[in-house]
Design a protein around this motif. Structure first.
Motif, mmCIF file in Angstrom:
data_model
loop_
_atom_site.group_PDB
_atom_site.id
_atom_site.type_symbol
_atom_site.label_atom_id
_atom_site.label_comp_id
_atom_site.label_asym_id
_atom_site.label_seq_id
_atom_site.Cartn_x
_atom_site.Cartn_y
_atom_site.Cartn_z
ATOM 1 N N GLU A 214 61.843 33.935 24.784
ATOM 2 C CA GLU A 214 63.089 33.882 25.548
ATOM 3 C C GLU A 214 62.978 32.860 26.675
ATOM 4 O O GLU A 214 62.050 32.889 27.478
ATOM 5 N N ALA A 215 63.941 31.942 26.708
ATOM 6 C CA ALA A 215 63.941 30.892 27.729
ATOM 7 C C ALA A 215 64.446 31.440 29.056
ATOM 8 O O ALA A 215 65.237 32.387 29.107
ATOM 9 N N ARG A 216 63.994 30.826 30.147
ATOM 10 C CA ARG A 216 64.454 31.190 31.470
ATOM 11 C C ARG A 216 65.664 30.341 31.851
ATOM 12 O O ARG A 216 66.009 29.369 31.164
ATOM 13 N N ALA A 217 66.254 30.682 32.957
ATOM 14 C CA ALA A 217 67.430 29.947 33.425
ATOM 15 C C ALA A 217 67.098 28.477 33.658
ATOM 16 O O ALA A 217 67.903 27.586 33.352
ATOM 17 N N HIS A 219 65.004 26.684 32.108
ATOM 18 C CA HIS A 219 64.875 26.000 30.827
ATOM 19 C C HIS A 219 66.246 25.677 30.238
ATOM 20 O O HIS A 219 66.456 24.574 29.706
ATOM 21 N N TYR A 220 67.170 26.624 30.345
ATOM 22 C CA TYR A 220 68.535 26.371 29.856
ATOM 23 C C TYR A 220 69.205 25.278 30.680
ATOM 24 O O TYR A 220 69.958 24.451 30.140
ATOM 25 N N ARG A 238 62.513 25.883 25.602
ATOM 26 C CA ARG A 238 61.125 25.892 26.064
ATOM 27 C C ARG A 238 60.337 24.716 25.455
ATOM 28 O O ARG A 238 59.408 24.207 26.086
ATOM 29 N N ARG A 241 61.134 21.845 27.634
ATOM 30 C CA ARG A 241 60.394 21.962 28.889
ATOM 31 C C ARG A 241 58.969 21.451 28.722
ATOM 32 O O ARG A 241 58.411 20.808 29.610
ATOM 33 N N GLU A 254 54.365 29.027 33.327
ATOM 34 C CA GLU A 254 55.496 29.393 32.473
ATOM 35 C C GLU A 254 55.075 29.733 31.053
ATOM 36 O O GLU A 254 55.924 30.041 30.217
#
Length: 506
Positions: A214-217, A219-220, A238, A241, A254
Motif C-alpha cells: 500500500e502506497a503512502r500519501a 507516494h501518490y 512505490r 518512488r 519507507e
C-alpha cells in the motif's frame, strides 16, 4: 553473360551457405542480412574504410554495423533477464553477471560448439581461380580448393553479435523481438538467459512485495506530479518512488530500495533505443561514427542536462551532505547555458525555440545522481508497464530525439570523448593494439549508506598504467582515460614504447 556467371554462382553459393548456417542455429534470417552478418572482408574491420588492410572487394556489406546493433540488443536482453530473475542483487554484481553472459570468450566458445566459424565468409571472389566444385578439370591449370581461413577469436564473437542484429532487423518492422531473443539464448548458452520469446521476460518477473504494498500519501503525490509532467500514469507509486531514492537515503525509512537496480535496467534500455535510432537513421554511417555519436546520446553529461530540463531532480530524496548544493550549482550553470543559447537564436532571428540543442556539451559534468535518475525513471516505467518497450520508445521520441535531430552538432563532442580520444591516440599515434580499460569493485563495509566505489584501470600490455575510482563504471573509465591522456601529452612514440614496453608493429 557467360563471363558473369561465375560471380553470380559464387554469390548464390555464399547466400546458401550462410542461410544454411542460420537455419542450423534456429534463425530464419532475411537472406541479405544473413550474408552481411557473416561477412568479414578485411583484416582490421574495426578501422575506417580508408585504414583497412587486405580488403576483399565485391564481398558485400561487412558485419560491423549489425554487430553494433546486436551488441546493444545483447546488452538489453541479458540485462532484462538478470533483473527479472535475480531481485536481490546490487548494481556491481549485475554488471559482473552480465559480463559472464556477453563477454567475447563466452560467445566465441559457444560459436565453436555450433561450428559457426565454418560458414563465415572471408574470401573475395577470384575469377582466375574459381571453378565449380565437384567437376573435374580435364585441361588447363589445376584448381585447388582452400577450405581454411584465418579468423581471430574476437571476429567470431563479433559475428555472433551481428547475427543477433540480423535477427532483430529481420522482424523489426513487425515489432517482434522473439527471433533476436532466441539468438541471444543460443549464443550466451547460460541458465540466466533461457528465454525463447519476449513475453518470457515478464513471465519470469515476480512483483516484489515492497512494490505492490500500500502506497503512502507522499507516494501518490509524487505519482500525480510525474504523470502531469511526463504523461505516464504509474500503477505502482512505490516503484516510482524507488526511481527517485538516492542510495544514501536507505530503505529503512519507507521500505523501498534505492534506484540502482532500476538505473542498471534503464541504462541498457536507453542504450538500445539510441542505437536503434542511429542504425536506422544513418544507413551509410560506419561503426566508429555510430559508436562515437551514441556516446553523446547516452552520456552522463547529456542525461544530466535532460534531467534538469525535465525537472526530475526536484523529486529525488537523499541524505548525502552537500549533494543538494552540487545539484543546485549544476542547475544554475546548465539553465544559464540554455538561456544563452535561446538568446543567441533570438538574436539571429530564428526564435527562441530554435536554440542549438548542443548547449550542454561545454558545461561541466553533472552530479552522477542526475543521469542516474533519468535511467532509473525509464527502468521504472518499463517495469510498471509490464515490460512494454513501446514506453521506452515514447520516452525517447518525446524527450531525447529533439536534441539529436541534427547529429552533426555533436561531431566534435564525439571525437573528443576521453575514452574515444584515448583509443584514437593509442591506435593512430602510438600504433598500440594491446590496451584496454578494465573495471573492478572495491571493498566497502557499509554499502547501504556509502557510495559504491568502482575502479577503472588503463592497461597497456597487461599492466595497469593508470587508474581512477568512482561510484560508477562509466565515470571511473572517463577519469582513468583523462588521467592517462595527460600522461601521453607531448610524448613521442619512442618514449611511449620505452615507458610501456610496447612492441606493437607500426
Amino acid at each position: 553473360m557467360a563471363y558473369n556467371l561465375p560471380a553470380v554462382i559464387y554469390r548464390l553459393e555464399s547466400h546458401l551457405i550462410v542461410l544454411e548456417a542460420s537455419k542450423l542455429i534456429g534463425l530464419d534470417l532475411q537472406p541479405d542480412l544473413a550474408l552481411e552478418a557473416m561477412t568479414k572482408d578485411s583484416d582490421n574491420t574495426e578501422d575506417a574504410p580508408e585504414a583497412q588492410t587486405n580488403l576483399q572487394q565485391g564481398m558485400g556489406k561487412n558485419y560491423e554495423r549489425l554487430e553494433f546493433l546486436g551488441d546493444a540488443f545483447l546488452k538489453m536482453s541479458t540485462t532484462i533477464a538478470l533483473f527479472s530473475q535475480i531481485p536481490d542483487c546490487d548494481e556491481f554484481q549485475y554488471h559482473v553477471d552480465r559480463m559472464v553472459l556477453i563477454c567475447n570468450q563466452n560467445l566465441f566458445n559457444n560459436a565453436l560448439e555450433l561450428k559457426l566459424e565454418e560458414s563465415i565468409r572471408t574470401k573475395g571472389f577470384d575469377r582466375s581461380s574459381w571453378y565449380p566444385e565437384g567437376l573435374k578439370l580435364l585441361k588447363g591449370r589445376n584448381y585447388s580448393s582452400k577450405n581454411t581461413h584465418a579468423l581471430a577469436d574476437k571476429s567470431i564473437a563479433d559475428v555472433c553479435e551481428a547475427l543477433i542484429g540480423a535477427a532483430y532487423m529481420t522482424t523489426r518492422n513487425g515489432n517482434n523481438f522473439d527471433m533476436a531473443i532466441q539468438a541471444v539464448t543460443t549464443f550466451v548458452n547460460h541458465p540466466n538467459h533461457k528465454m525463447a520469446a519476449y513475453s518470457d521476460y515478464y513471465a519470469t518477473f515476480k512483483v516484489p512485495e515492497w512494490q505492490s504494498a500500500e502506497a503512502r500519501a507522499v507516494h501518490y503525490d509524487l505519482a500525480d506530479k510525474i504523470e502531469k509532467k511526463m504523461g505516464y500514469k504509474f500503477t505502482y507509486p512505490r516503484l516510482l518512488r524507488s526511481a527517485f531514492t538516492h542510495p544514501s537515503y536507505g530503505s529503512i525509512y519507507e521500505g523501498i530500495p534505492n534506484y540502482q537496480r532500476l538505473e542498471f535496467l534503464g541504462d541498457a534500455l536507453l542504450d538500445m533505443v539510441c542505437v536503434d535510432y542511429l542504425f536506422c537513421r544513418f544507413p551509410g554511417a560506419d561503426p566508429q561514427w555510430l559508436t562515437e555519436h551514441k556516446m553523446a546520446m547516452v552520456s552522463n553529461q547529456f542525461l544530466g542536462c535532460l534531467c534538469v530540463s525535465l525537472g526530475l531532480q526536484k523529486h529525488m530524496v537523499s541524505m548525502t551532505v552537500g549533494l543538494q548544493k552540487e545539484i543546485s550549482d549544476y542547475v544554475t550553470a546548465i539553465t544559464g547555458a540554455r538561456t544563452q543559447a535561446e538568446d543567441e537564436a533570438e538574436t539571429s532571428g530564428l526564435g527562441r525555440d530554435a536554440y542549438a540543442r548542443n548547449y550542454w556539451v561545454r558545461e561541466k559534468q553533472p552530479p552522477k545522481s542526475l543521469p542516474d535518475i533519468v535511467e532509473a525513471y525509464v527502468g521504472a516505467v518499463f517495469v510498471d508497464s509490464e515490460y512494454r518497450y513501446e514506453e521506452v520508445q515514447k520516452f525517447f521520441n518525446a524527450h531525447i530525439l529533439p536534441y539529436f535531430r541534427d547529429m552533426h552538432l555533436f561531431d566534435t563532442y564525439a571525437q573528443n570523448h576521453p575514452v574515444t580520444l584515448l583509443s584514437n591516440i593509442l591506435s593512430t599515434k602510438f600504433h598500440c593494439t594491446e590496451w584496454s580499460i578494465s573495471l573492478s569493485d572495491t571493498d566497502d563495509e557499509n554499502r547501504e549508506f556509502a557510495a559504491i566505489k568502482i575502479a577503472a584501470g588503463v592497461m597497456i600490455h597487461r599492466e595497469v598504467r593508470e587508474h581512477a575510482f568512482s561510484d560508477s563504471g562509466r565515470y571511473a573509465k572517463l577519469k582513468a582515460a583523462q588521467k592517462f591522456l595527460r600522461r601521453l601529452k607531448d610524448m613521442s612514440i619512442e618514449e611511449f614504447r620505452r615507458a610501456f614496453n610496447c612492441d606493437c608493429s607500426c
